[in-house]
Design an enzyme around this catalytic site. Structure first.
Site, mmCIF file in Angstrom:
data_model
loop_
_atom_site.group_PDB
_atom_site.id
_atom_site.type_symbol
_atom_site.label_atom_id
_atom_site.label_comp_id
_atom_site.label_asym_id
_atom_site.label_seq_id
_atom_site.Cartn_x
_atom_site.Cartn_y
_atom_site.Cartn_z
ATOM 1 N N GLY A 38 32.785 7.680 8.038
ATOM 2 C CA GLY A 38 32.605 6.373 7.405
ATOM 3 C C GLY A 38 31.146 6.155 7.093
ATOM 4 O O GLY A 38 30.308 7.038 7.279
ATOM 5 N N PHE A 46 29.147 4.377 8.689
ATOM 6 C CA PHE A 46 28.378 4.283 9.937
ATOM 7 C C PHE A 46 28.057 5.658 10.499
ATOM 8 O O PHE A 46 27.066 5.841 11.187
ATOM 9 C CB PHE A 46 29.169 3.498 10.983
ATOM 10 C CG PHE A 46 30.530 4.072 11.238
ATOM 11 C CD1 PHE A 46 30.695 5.119 12.111
ATOM 12 C CD2 PHE A 46 31.637 3.576 10.579
ATOM 13 C CE1 PHE A 46 31.949 5.682 12.331
ATOM 14 C CE2 PHE A 46 32.896 4.134 10.792
ATOM 15 C CZ PHE A 46 33.041 5.182 11.666
ATOM 16 N N ASP A 102 35.940 -8.014 9.047
ATOM 17 C CA ASP A 102 36.165 -6.779 8.273
ATOM 18 C C ASP A 102 37.550 -6.219 8.586
ATOM 19 O O ASP A 102 37.715 -5.024 8.820
ATOM 20 C CB ASP A 102 35.079 -5.749 8.590
ATOM 21 C CG ASP A 102 35.050 -4.608 7.567
ATOM 22 O OD1 ASP A 102 35.608 -4.787 6.461
ATOM 23 O OD2 ASP A 102 34.480 -3.541 7.874
#
Length: 500
Positions: free
Chosen positions: A213, A215, A332
């Site tokens: 992802g 992150f 989110d």
């Protein structure tokens, strides 16, 4: 842990009392200033064969050329060693020390050190007190180990398979992660002690990568035979890592529909610092992966939707008390941030953007990160920036809008003729939509994901479609609350499914 803290406190009190006793003895042995002694030298310090000192009188005997020679002096306190104690030189056979006026005057001094009974008794008492304290401490430590062992079953505290180089912690033993969480948190969900978290993190072996992802990466890891998920953040995402670990350790957060947090640690791999977040591992992966690969029946649809709603209701709920839980909004919520358990219920994960409600000041604790939510799932008021970010309720209503889109994704894969998986607004915006694309479709055109005609003929899908439509109203205040959604879905499961 609580028992070991008691042992430490007990030892501290024993040492405190023993030091106090030594101080009293020292004060008793401390001679009175102005002690007069016999001296045999000339000079300003010895007049009329007398000197004064704040220390001791002494006489010594030396043998020179076969002739004994005697010396008589004052011994100043600043020269005494050890300080405040009987001088070490007085313990030799050729030196005599005393602490009364002119006590060292003798033609042939007795060089055998003397001590009055009152000088010896306090030391004997002190040693006895120290021995008693040591015995009690040993008994208490032994009792604590037995109690801890009862809590973990009959497992050894230090298993043979552990490497000598691995970090040790008595609570680890051969306990499972679930054992440790129940033993140390008492179900509060406030997180394992930091030392235990670090011990676990340092013993994990990464097996294979299961996701990527913005992150960083997600790996499947192994800890003493158990699978765990390891989310590795890049160093530039330190704020997100810290925030997510902080939110996961909120008191009373642990819930069967919230991703189980295990540990957080930073690890230096020699090139850069890795930021680890370790959670429960779910082999079915994310809800997005699950729906892409599989279809579901009506019962599974209701079960999944109800479990997500239950987790969201727990997040949104504040628990009042001295160790209560603040209300939390996710910000989110999407199918990629929801994981599917082996029993096909769901858990909500990825709390890096979550906000908490501070009831005392009626303020919102917003994370200091540059990340924003996923544009495709943003509520209208977020897209057009009309949401009041100073109040907490708008954040909860935004979550409910996102939940409605997730339910739509699940419903498409349900039924006798399920549709191919597609994300919300797949027919309106590009695969990676910009804010302007979403703002145009959701705010200006006020469009919502289409509901297939086949849903109206299915009682479960028809009921579910009503719920999702009440989640994505343009007016945030008109949307259902997470608790109301949970109750409605529970009634659908008990009613419509029971008739089938």
């Amino acid at each position: 842990m609580f028992q070991s803290n008691n042992v430490i406190m007990h030892n501290y009190l024993c040492r405190k009392w023993f030091l106090l006793l030594l101080f009293v003895v020292y004060r008793k042995l401390d001679p009175v200033e102005g002690l007069k002694c016999y001296c045999d030298t000339t000079g300003p310090s010895c007049q009329n064969e007398t000197c004064e000192t704040d220390g001791f009188c002494f006489a010594s005997t030396t043998l020179k050329d076969g002739v004994e020679k005697y010396e008589y002096r004052c011994w100043e306190q600043e020269s005494v060693f050890p300080p405040g104690d009987w001088p070490i030189w007085c313990q030799k056979g050729d030196v005599f020390c005393c602490s009364t006026d002119l006590c060292n005057r003798s033609d042939e001094p007795d060089t055998t050190p003397t001590a009055a009974a009152w000088q010896v008794v306090p030391w004997i008492i002190g040693l006895m007190v120290l021995g008693i304290c040591a015995a009690i401490s040993f008994w208490w430590a032994k009792r604590s180990r037995k109690m801890l062992k009862r809590g973990l079953g009959s497992r050894p505290l230090f298993p043979a398979e552990d490497s000598l180089c691995e970090p040790r912690h008595p609570i680890l033993g051969t306990a499972t992660i679930r054992d440790m969480i129940e033993l140390t948190t008492s179900g509060s969900g406030s997180g394992l002690p930091l030392l235990v978290q670090r011990s676990i993190a340092r013993q994990i072996q990464l097996v294979d990568i299961i996701g990527k992802g913005r992150f960083g990466e997600v790996w499947r890891g192994r800890w003493r035979g158990e699978n765990v998920a390891v989310k590795i953040f890049s160093s530039r995402e330190e704020c997100s890592w810290f925030r997510e670990a902080e939110i996961y350790q909120t008191v009373m957060l642990r819930h069967e529909n919230i991703l189980g947090f295990i540990a957080a640690d930073n690890k230096d791999n020699g090139t850069w610092t890795q930021l680890w977040l370790i959670t429960d591992y779910h082999e079915n992966g994310s809800l997005f992966d699950f729906l892409t690969a599989r279809t579901i029946d009506s019962a599974t649809l209701v079960k999944m939707a109800l479990s997500v709603a239950t987790g969201l209701a727990h997040l949104h709920m504040d628990i009042v008390g001295t160790k209560g839980k603040p209300a939390i909004a996710h910000r989110d919520l999407k199918s990629k941030n929801i994981l599917v358990k082996s029993n096909l219920t769901c858990v909500i994960g990825d709390l890096g953007l979550a906000v908490r409600h501070n009831v005392s000041s009626d303020s919102v604790d917003v994370p200091s990160t540059n990340r924003v939510g996923t544009k495709r799932y943003m509520a209208p008021e977020v897209l057009d920036e009309t949401m009041d970010t100073r109040q907490f309720d708008p954040y909860k209503r935004s979550d409910v809008y996102s939940f409605g889109l997730v339910v739509w994704e699940m419903a498409r894969r349900c039924g006798a003729l399920p549709d191919e998986y597609q994300p919300p607004y797949h027919d309106c915006v590009p695969p990676d939509p910009a804010l302007e694309d979403m703002r145009r479709v959701v705010c200006l055109e006020r469009r919502r994901p289409s509901v297939p005609n086949r849903w109206h003929s299915d009682p479960i899908l028809s009921s579910i479609s009503k719920v999702m439509k009440e989640c994505w109203y343009q007016n945030p205040a008109a949307r259902l609350t997470a608790l109301r959604i949970k109750k409605t879905l529970a009634n659908i499961g008990a009613g419509d499914l029971g008739k089938m």
